[in-house]
Design a protein around this motif. Structure first.
Motif, PDB file in Angstrom:
ATOM      1  N   LYS A 159      -4.372   4.433   0.085  1.00 10.10           N
ATOM      2  CA  LYS A 159      -3.563   5.177   1.052  1.00 10.10           C
ATOM      3  C   LYS A 159      -4.067   4.857   2.456  1.00 10.10           C
ATOM      4  O   LYS A 159      -5.179   4.347   2.641  1.00 10.10           O
ATOM      5  N   THR A 160      -3.273   5.198   3.436  1.00 15.58           N
ATOM      6  CA  THR A 160      -3.768   5.211   4.797  1.00 15.58           C
ATOM      7  C   THR A 160      -4.819   6.312   4.923  1.00 15.58           C
ATOM      8  O   THR A 160      -4.802   7.280   4.164  1.00 15.58           O
ATOM      9  N   PRO A 161      -5.726   6.227   5.910  1.00 18.03           N
ATOM     10  CA  PRO A 161      -6.973   7.006   5.812  1.00 18.03           C
ATOM     11  C   PRO A 161      -6.995   8.371   6.490  1.00 18.03           C
ATOM     12  O   PRO A 161      -8.005   9.069   6.398  1.00 18.03           O
ATOM     13  N   ALA A 162      -5.938   8.786   7.183  1.00 14.60           N
ATOM     14  CA  ALA A 162      -6.051   9.982   8.021  1.00 14.60           C
ATOM     15  C   ALA A 162      -6.428  11.230   7.235  1.00 14.60           C
ATOM     16  O   ALA A 162      -7.113  12.116   7.750  1.00 14.60           O
ATOM     17  N   SER A 163      -5.972  11.343   5.988  1.00 15.47           N
ATOM     18  CA  SER A 163      -6.291  12.536   5.203  1.00 15.47           C
ATOM     19  C   SER A 163      -7.780  12.660   4.944  1.00 15.47           C
ATOM     20  O   SER A 163      -8.289  13.764   4.684  1.00 15.47           O
ATOM     21  N   LEU A 164      -8.502  11.547   5.011  1.00  8.84           N
ATOM     22  CA  LEU A 164      -9.944  11.575   4.791  1.00  8.84           C
ATOM     23  C   LEU A 164     -10.706  11.984   6.042  1.00  8.84           C
ATOM     24  O   LEU A 164     -11.846  12.469   5.944  1.00  8.84           O
ATOM     25  N   TRP A 193      -2.361   2.522  14.288  1.00  8.88           N
ATOM     26  CA  TRP A 193      -3.366   2.214  13.262  1.00  8.88           C
ATOM     27  C   TRP A 193      -2.940   0.987  12.450  1.00  8.88           C
ATOM     28  O   TRP A 193      -3.767   0.111  12.152  1.00  8.88           O
ATOM     29  N   VAL A 194      -1.668   0.949  12.068  1.00  4.87           N
ATOM     30  CA  VAL A 194      -1.175  -0.184  11.284  1.00  4.87           C
ATOM     31  C   VAL A 194      -1.375  -1.487  12.046  1.00  4.87           C
ATOM     32  O   VAL A 194      -1.808  -2.503  11.476  1.00  4.87           O
ATOM     33  N   LEU A 195      -1.098  -1.465  13.353  1.00  4.34           N
ATOM     34  CA  LEU A 195      -1.242  -2.671  14.165  1.00  4.34           C
ATOM     35  C   LEU A 195      -2.696  -3.126  14.207  1.00  4.34           C
ATOM     36  O   LEU A 195      -3.003  -4.307  13.985  1.00  4.34           O
ATOM     37  N   VAL A 196      -3.600  -2.191  14.476  1.00  9.02           N
ATOM     38  CA  VAL A 196      -5.018  -2.553  14.533  1.00  9.02           C
ATOM     39  C   VAL A 196      -5.492  -3.056  13.174  1.00  9.02           C
ATOM     40  O   VAL A 196      -6.198  -4.074  13.076  1.00  9.02           O
ATOM     41  N   ALA A 197      -5.096  -2.353  12.113  1.00  6.59           N
ATOM     42  CA  ALA A 197      -5.548  -2.731  10.777  1.00  6.59           C
ATOM     43  C   ALA A 197      -5.036  -4.109  10.372  1.00  6.59           C
ATOM     44  O   ALA A 197      -5.767  -4.904   9.764  1.00  6.59           O
ATOM     45  N   THR A 230      -1.046  -6.122  -3.167  1.00 12.34           N
ATOM     46  CA  THR A 230      -1.172  -7.379  -3.907  1.00 12.34           C
ATOM     47  C   THR A 230      -1.565  -8.546  -3.019  1.00 12.34           C
ATOM     48  O   THR A 230      -2.017  -9.574  -3.519  1.00 12.34           O
ATOM     49  N   ASN A 231      -1.412  -8.376  -1.696  1.00 10.59           N
ATOM     50  CA  ASN A 231      -1.717  -9.496  -0.794  1.00 10.59           C
ATOM     51  C   ASN A 231      -2.505  -9.048   0.431  1.00 10.59           C
ATOM     52  O   ASN A 231      -2.393  -9.645   1.490  1.00 10.59           O
ATOM     53  N   ASN A 232      -3.278  -7.951   0.288  1.00  9.08           N
ATOM     54  CA  ASN A 232      -4.157  -7.485   1.362  1.00  9.08           C
ATOM     55  C   ASN A 232      -3.373  -7.068   2.602  1.00  9.08           C
ATOM     56  O   ASN A 232      -3.806  -7.296   3.732  1.00  9.08           O
ATOM     57  N   SER A 233      -2.216  -6.429   2.384  1.00  8.95           N
ATOM     58  CA  SER A 233      -1.354  -6.015   3.489  1.00  8.95           C
ATOM     59  C   SER A 233      -1.037  -4.532   3.371  1.00  8.95           C
ATOM     60  O   SER A 233      -0.544  -4.082   2.334  1.00  8.95           O
ATOM     61  N   ILE A 234      -1.291  -3.784   4.435  1.00  5.13           N
ATOM     62  CA  ILE A 234      -0.961  -2.364   4.436  1.00  5.13           C
ATOM     63  C   ILE A 234       0.548  -2.162   4.454  1.00  5.13           C
ATOM     64  O   ILE A 234       1.068  -1.166   3.924  1.00  5.13           O
ATOM     65  N   ILE A 235       1.282  -3.094   5.015  1.00  9.13           N
ATOM     66  CA  ILE A 235       2.744  -2.988   5.042  1.00  9.13           C
ATOM     67  C   ILE A 235       3.306  -3.178   3.641  1.00  9.13           C
ATOM     68  O   ILE A 235       4.197  -2.433   3.196  1.00  9.13           O
ATOM     69  N   GLU A 236       2.783  -4.164   2.918  1.00  9.54           N
ATOM     70  CA  GLU A 236       3.242  -4.366   1.536  1.00  9.54           C
ATOM     71  C   GLU A 236       2.896  -3.169   0.668  1.00  9.54           C
ATOM     72  O   GLU A 236       3.681  -2.743  -0.178  1.00  9.54           O
ATOM     73  N   LEU A 237       1.719  -2.582   0.873  1.00 10.88           N
ATOM     74  CA  LEU A 237       1.329  -1.386   0.122  1.00 10.88           C
ATOM     75  C   LEU A 237       2.282  -0.236   0.409  1.00 10.88           C
ATOM     76  O   LEU A 237       2.694   0.493  -0.496  1.00 10.88           O
TER      77      LEU A 237
END
Length: 695
Positions: free
Chosen positions: A93-98, A250-254, A269-276
């Motif tokens: 997941k994206t990390p903000a909840s943590l 965050w997505v841009l920086v990541a 599957t390809n190390n992409s937060i957008i694909e996830l």
């Protein structure tokens, strides 16, 4: 037409109409003081209840607990949501909840209580914010009813004490609704922009699930916003841009961060937060994607054991995950209009759904002749629309659906009950309105009776008491009478609606819960067996008990079942939440600081248990289910050559979500071919710093 705020039984002073600036004129101090006294009692009571027995669940979901531990030690792990502070791989997941839990751990030290405290505070804040949302147009008593209904919703009592991502998500969704109500009052751009930012930040908590509130937000403002249509459209575009900015930074920086200098995005599957986001946590969740979202047949990361598991699939043997489309659903039952009332989901959320639907329709009819910008009708459309969209999505989504997802429906449902109930109650002198109220009470009692009957050994007398009180409430509505009868009737109706979910919530507070698959209320043998915390709570099944920080499993559970679990896992150690054996732990702790990773093992469930106990980074090969292509065999071999990994902890060849061709399977085979196995506490270890086998 009687104003809901001044109707008998509505209580408090009537809320004055908002000014253009959205502020209310000063009111008398007495009623206002009483409002805040009752609010304080509600919030203190909610906080005390949620804090009670808080550490019984130990690390709760160890998958996220390990990430909190990592974020408390490394700012890079904090930013990305890494499972380990050597930053091999992230959660799915994206990390903000943590972040709230990690900040708490940094301030007060890492432990069960400090990790879960922010979740409780988010729960109390959500109750307060929902009170403010409903009070704004419907009065203080309506706000109290809404806040109380949210606090005692069983799934809310569970998830506001748990370390899954849902607590922050729910708070941000309520906050977005509150800002939209402010925008509906005065039409100012700043409220639209702030609303968009909040939804965007909600994406960083749990990705596309934050979008469940979007249709209601946009359509309500498009219909009822104060400015002219053209300006309303422009403002909504501005809100959309703010939403993109709220998540996009965050997505841009990541995405731009060099992949070699950051952890792998777990679940992709390809190390992409957008694909996830668009794949596994997007279309696949709705049943519109590939079905698995994972290589090698697909495992479900982050507590989701697969893109549709059917009977007979041997997860320990790495069986591929069949699709869920139209088939067997082990989590949350078969998709369809009745899903929210079924055996596993109903007790989490369904108690007030029939009453909310009936009262919503009646309230909108009663406000039918109001001006387009009528604040009460707009609030009803906003809360009701949020609930309808969320309920329909959860009912028909063909991908992975867990019972605890319904916490996102809880505030919409509770807010609708408070708001629509106030409008309808104020018009109860009308004959058809009294019939609506009687029908609402009757269906609520019937729902409670059916749901309570599914757990016949749990307070078996309560369902009959609810039926009896419902008869009295209906009689009071039909007979009518003076103030005392009116108040008694109102209290009886509230009892019918809240008694059963309150009992379930109390039982939820009493029990420890562990793992990625948790349910509120009395323990049942439903769900998917074989996963940590899967089909039973930790109290009813000692083998799923969570090891409390630095101690034994809570609720009287011990390590007695540990060996059996280790054998089921192929000798790989504890499954998710159990404490490793003392001898294994001693080996990991010895010279642990000399290595980047004190150990590596297949899947985050195994890795989390060792990392939490040893307090040294443990590499989770393949992410949650073992199916992520990270690290590759070549990367793992390089890390071993450079002396970064001390031990390899054997277990499942490729994890429950991997396959025989996954990187985890290749790594396991390579380790077995080149290093000598040692059995410690029933766990198979390979010392990767030893001299490799000849040949």
């Amino acid at each position: 037409m009687i104003d809901t705020a001044t109707a008998p039984g509505s209580g408090g002073a009537p809320p004055a109409a908002p000014t253009r600036a959205g502020r209310r004129p000063a009111t008398t101090s007495g009623p206002l003081r009483r409002e805040y006294i009752w609010l304080a009692l509600l919030l203190v009571g909610t906080g005390a209840a949620y804090l009670w027995n808080l550490t019984a669940s130990g690390w709760a979901n160890s998958f996220y607990a390990a990430a909190v531990q990592s974020g408390a030690k490394s700012w890079k792990a904090f930013f990305f949501g890494s499972s380990d502070w050597a930053n091999a791989i992230t959660v799915d997941k994206t990390p903000a909840s943590l972040w709230p839990m990690e900040l708490s751990a940094r301030l007060f030290g890492f432990g069960s209580w400090t990790m879960l405290l922010p979740q409780v505070l988010l729960g109390v804040a959500s109750v307060a914010l929902l009170w403010a949302v409903v009070r704004r147009h419907f009065g203080a008593n309506a706000g109290l009813l809404a806040g109380l209904a949210l606090a005692v919703t069983p799934v809310a009592a569970l998830m506001f004490r748990y370390n899954n991502p849902d607590a922050l998500l729910v708070f941000l969704m309520i906050a977005a609704v509150w800002t939209m109500l402010r925008a509906l009052d005065d039409g100012r751009w700043r409220w639209l922009v702030l609303c968009g930012l909040l939804v965007g930040f909600g994406f960083l908590a749990k990705q596309l699930q934050a979008g469940l509130v979007l249709p209601a937000l946009a359509l309500t403002y498009l219909f009822a916003g104060p400015p002219k249509l053209g300006k309303r459209i422009a403002q909504l575009f501005a809100a959309g841009a703010a939403m993109v900015a709220g998540a996009g930074w965050w997505v841009l920086v990541a995405q731009l961060w060099p992949a070699s200098d950051r952890p792998y995005f777990g679940g992709s599957t390809n190390n992409s937060i957008i694909e996830l986001t668009l794949g596994y946590n997007g279309l696949d969740r709705l049943g519109l994607g590939s079905g698995s979202g994972k290589p090698g047949g697909g495992g479900a990361p982050g507590g989701d054991p697969g893109g549709g598991v059917t009977a007979g699939v041997d997860l320990a043997a790495g069986g591929d995950m069949p699709q869920m489309h139209g088939g067997f659903h082990p989590f949350g039952g078969q998709a369809g209009i009745t899903r929210l009332f079924n055996e596993t989901v109903g007790g989490q959320i369904a108690w007030l759904i029939p009453a909310a639907l009936i009262l919503l329709v009646a309230a909108i009819i009663l406000r039918g002749r109001a001006p387009r910008t009528d604040g009460k009708r707009a609030a009803l459309l906003l809360l009701g629309g949020w609930g309808l969209v969320t309920g329909l999505v959860f009912s028909f989504m063909g991908g992975i659906f867990h019972e605890y997802y319904t916490v996102a429906l809880a505030p919409a449902l509770a807010g609708t009950i408070g708001a629509a109930g106030a409008v309808v109650w104020a018009e109860r002198e009308r004959r058809w309105v009294r019939a609506v109220l009687v029908l609402s009470v009757a269906l609520t009692a019937l729902t409670a009776f059916v749901l309570l009957s599914r757990t016949p050994d749990f307070v078996p007398w309560l369902r009959w008491l609810i039926v009896g009180v419902a008869v009295l409430a209906a009689a009071g509505l039909v007979l009518r009478g003076g103030r005392r009868l009116t108040i008694a009737t109102l209290l009886a109706a509230v009892f019918v609606g809240l008694a059963a979910p309150t009992a379930y919530a109390v039982e939820t507070l009493r029990q420890p819960h562990t793992g990625g698959i948790v349910k509120a209320g009395p323990a049942t043998d439903s769900g998917f067996p074989g996963f940590p915390g899967g089909n039973r709570d930790a109290q009813s099944d000692p083998e799923s008990g969570a090891a409390a920080p630095g101690g034994d499993a809570p609720g009287g559970a011990t390590d007695a079942g540990g060996d059996a679990d280790r054998e089921r896992a192929g000798g790989g150690g504890p499954m998710g939440d159990e404490k490793p054996g003392d001898e294994v732990l001693a080996l990991l702790e010895q010279d642990g600081s000399a290595y980047t990773w004190v150990a590596a093992t297949i899947s985050s469930n195994n890795a989390a248990s060792y990392q939490l106990a040893a307090d040294y980074p443990v590499m989770a090969i393949g992410g949650f289910g073992g199916g992520d292509p990270a690290p590759t065999l070549a990367q793992f071999q390089r890390d071993v050559t450079e002396g970064k990994i001390h031990y390899f902890i054997a277990g499942e060849n490729h994890g429950p979500g991997g396959s025989s061709t996954s990187e985890g399977s290749k790594i396991t085979a390579w380790v077995k071919d080149h290093y000598t196995a040692t059995e410690v506490d029933g766990v198979t270890l390979y010392d990767l710093t030893a001299t490799p086998k000849a040949g």
